[in-house]
Motif scaffolding. Structure first.
Motif, PDB file in Angstrom:
ATOM      1  N   SER A  12      -5.842 -18.682   1.630  1.00 16.88           N
ATOM      2  CA  SER A  12      -4.929 -17.848   0.874  1.00 16.88           C
ATOM      3  C   SER A  12      -5.189 -17.858  -0.629  1.00 16.88           C
ATOM      4  O   SER A  12      -4.950 -16.863  -1.314  1.00 16.88           O
ATOM      5  N   PRO A  31     -12.488  -4.745  -1.790  1.00 18.00           N
ATOM      6  CA  PRO A  31     -11.182  -4.988  -1.158  1.00 18.00           C
ATOM      7  C   PRO A  31     -11.216  -4.536   0.299  1.00 18.00           C
ATOM      8  O   PRO A  31     -11.791  -3.502   0.626  1.00 18.00           O
ATOM      9  N   TRP A  33      -8.565  -4.225   3.601  1.00 19.53           N
ATOM     10  CA  TRP A  33      -7.194  -4.306   4.080  1.00 19.53           C
ATOM     11  C   TRP A  33      -7.171  -4.030   5.572  1.00 19.53           C
ATOM     12  O   TRP A  33      -7.832  -3.123   6.059  1.00 19.53           O
ATOM     13  N   ARG A  77       2.816   1.401   0.117  1.00 22.03           N
ATOM     14  CA  ARG A  77       2.422   0.046  -0.273  1.00 22.03           C
ATOM     15  C   ARG A  77       0.926  -0.034  -0.585  1.00 22.03           C
ATOM     16  O   ARG A  77       0.526  -0.608  -1.592  1.00 22.03           O
ATOM     17  N   LEU A  78       0.104   0.561   0.285  1.00 24.88           N
ATOM     18  CA  LEU A  78      -1.337   0.539   0.049  1.00 24.88           C
ATOM     19  C   LEU A  78      -1.693   1.275  -1.236  1.00 24.88           C
ATOM     20  O   LEU A  78      -2.493   0.793  -2.030  1.00 24.88           O
ATOM     21  N   TYR A  79      -1.088   2.432  -1.438  1.00 24.60           N
ATOM     22  CA  TYR A  79      -1.392   3.197  -2.643  1.00 24.60           C
ATOM     23  C   TYR A  79      -1.007   2.392  -3.885  1.00 24.60           C
ATOM     24  O   TYR A  79      -1.756   2.327  -4.849  1.00 24.60           O
ATOM     25  N   SER A  80       0.150   1.763  -3.830  1.00 22.99           N
ATOM     26  CA  SER A  80       0.606   0.952  -4.960  1.00 22.99           C
ATOM     27  C   SER A  80      -0.350  -0.205  -5.226  1.00 22.99           C
ATOM     28  O   SER A  80      -0.715  -0.478  -6.373  1.00 22.99           O
ATOM     29  N   GLU A  81      -0.754  -0.905  -4.165  1.00 23.45           N
ATOM     30  CA  GLU A  81      -1.644  -2.059  -4.307  1.00 23.45           C
ATOM     31  C   GLU A  81      -3.043  -1.660  -4.775  1.00 23.45           C
ATOM     32  O   GLU A  81      -3.699  -2.408  -5.478  1.00 23.45           O
ATOM     33  N   LEU A  82      -3.492  -0.478  -4.373  1.00 24.97           N
ATOM     34  CA  LEU A  82      -4.869  -0.055  -4.659  1.00 24.97           C
ATOM     35  C   LEU A  82      -4.968   0.942  -5.806  1.00 24.97           C
ATOM     36  O   LEU A  82      -6.050   1.452  -6.081  1.00 24.97           O
ATOM     37  N   GLN A  83      -3.861   1.213  -6.466  1.00 26.82           N
ATOM     38  CA  GLN A  83      -3.846   2.264  -7.484  1.00 26.82           C
ATOM     39  C   GLN A  83      -4.897   2.061  -8.572  1.00 26.82           C
ATOM     40  O   GLN A  83      -5.540   3.008  -9.007  1.00 26.82           O
ATOM     41  N   THR A  84      -5.118   0.838  -9.017  1.00 31.30           N
ATOM     42  CA  THR A  84      -6.123   0.584 -10.052  1.00 31.30           C
ATOM     43  C   THR A  84      -7.508   0.991  -9.578  1.00 31.30           C
ATOM     44  O   THR A  84      -8.237   1.684 -10.280  1.00 31.30           O
ATOM     45  N   GLU A  85      -7.867   0.565  -8.351  1.00 28.79           N
ATOM     46  CA  GLU A  85      -9.169   0.931  -7.801  1.00 28.79           C
ATOM     47  C   GLU A  85      -9.262   2.432  -7.559  1.00 28.79           C
ATOM     48  O   GLU A  85     -10.292   3.053  -7.791  1.00 28.79           O
TER      49      GLU A  85
END
Length: 150
Positions: A12, A31, A33, A77-85
Motif C-alpha cells: 500500500s 497508472p 486502475w 471518481r475515476l475522472y476526478s482521480e485522473l484529471q491531472t493526467e
C-alpha cells in the motif's frame, strides 16, 4: 501489505504489486486502475455468474438501476482521480473484459471523457473476464449438488 487472490501482494505504501512466490515487485509504468462491474440482475439472484453470456446483451447480465448508479459514480471518481493526467494529454487506454456487464459499466466514464473532447483507445479483452465456472455458470447456490458445496 494486502493479499490479492492468494498469489499477489499489494504494497500500500508504494502501490507495487509483488508476486507472492518470490516477492519481486511489479512496478506499473503508468497508472493502472481496476474496477469491478456494476450490479447485474444475475447478482441480485445470487447466481454464480462466471463467463455466463459472455459478449451477449442478455437481460440478466444487464446492469440494474443500482448497477448503473455504481457505474456513474465510478466514472466521476475515476475522472476526478485522473484529471491531472487527462488534462495533461497523457495517452489513455480503457480495457474491459469482453463481458457485456463490464462494457456497460465503462460507458459512463467513456461518455464523460468524450464530453471533454477525449477519445481514448478502448479494448475489450477476454483475458479480463471472470473465471469460467463451467457447468456452474448461471446456477444458484441452491441448484448446485450438495457434494460441490463441501
Amino acid at each position: 501489505m494486502q493479499e490479492l487472490n492468494g498469489r499477489f501482494l499489494l504494497e500500500s505504501s508504494t502501490g507495487h504489486i509483488r508476486y507472492a512466490d518470490n516477492r519481486l515487485p511489479v512496478v506499473p509504468q503508468m497508472p493502472f486502475w481496476l474496477a469491478r462491474h456494476g450490479e447485474t440482475h444475475i447478482n441480485l439472484r445470487k447466481d454464480a455468474e462466471g463467463w455466463a453470456n459472455s459478449g451477449m446483451n442478455d437481460e440478466l447480465n444487464m446492469l440494474t438501476p443500482k448497477g448503473m448508479l455504481q457505474a456513474r459514480e465510478l466514472a466521476v471518481r475515476l475522472y476526478s482521480e485522473l484529471q491531472t493526467e487527462i488534462t495533461a494529454g497523457t495517452p489513455m487506454v480503457i480495457v474491459t473484459s469482453a463481458l457485456s456487464r463490464a462494457r456497460h459499466t465503462a460507458q459512463p466514464f467513456l461518455k464523460m471523457l468524450e464530453d471533454h473532447g477525449l477519445h481514448p483507445e478502448v479494448r475489450n479483452d477476454p483475458r479480463f473476464n471472470e473465471i469460467d465456472l463451467g457447468i456452474w455458470n448461471n446456477k444458484l447456490l441452491s441448484e448446485m449438488p450438495e457434494e460441490s458445496s463441501r
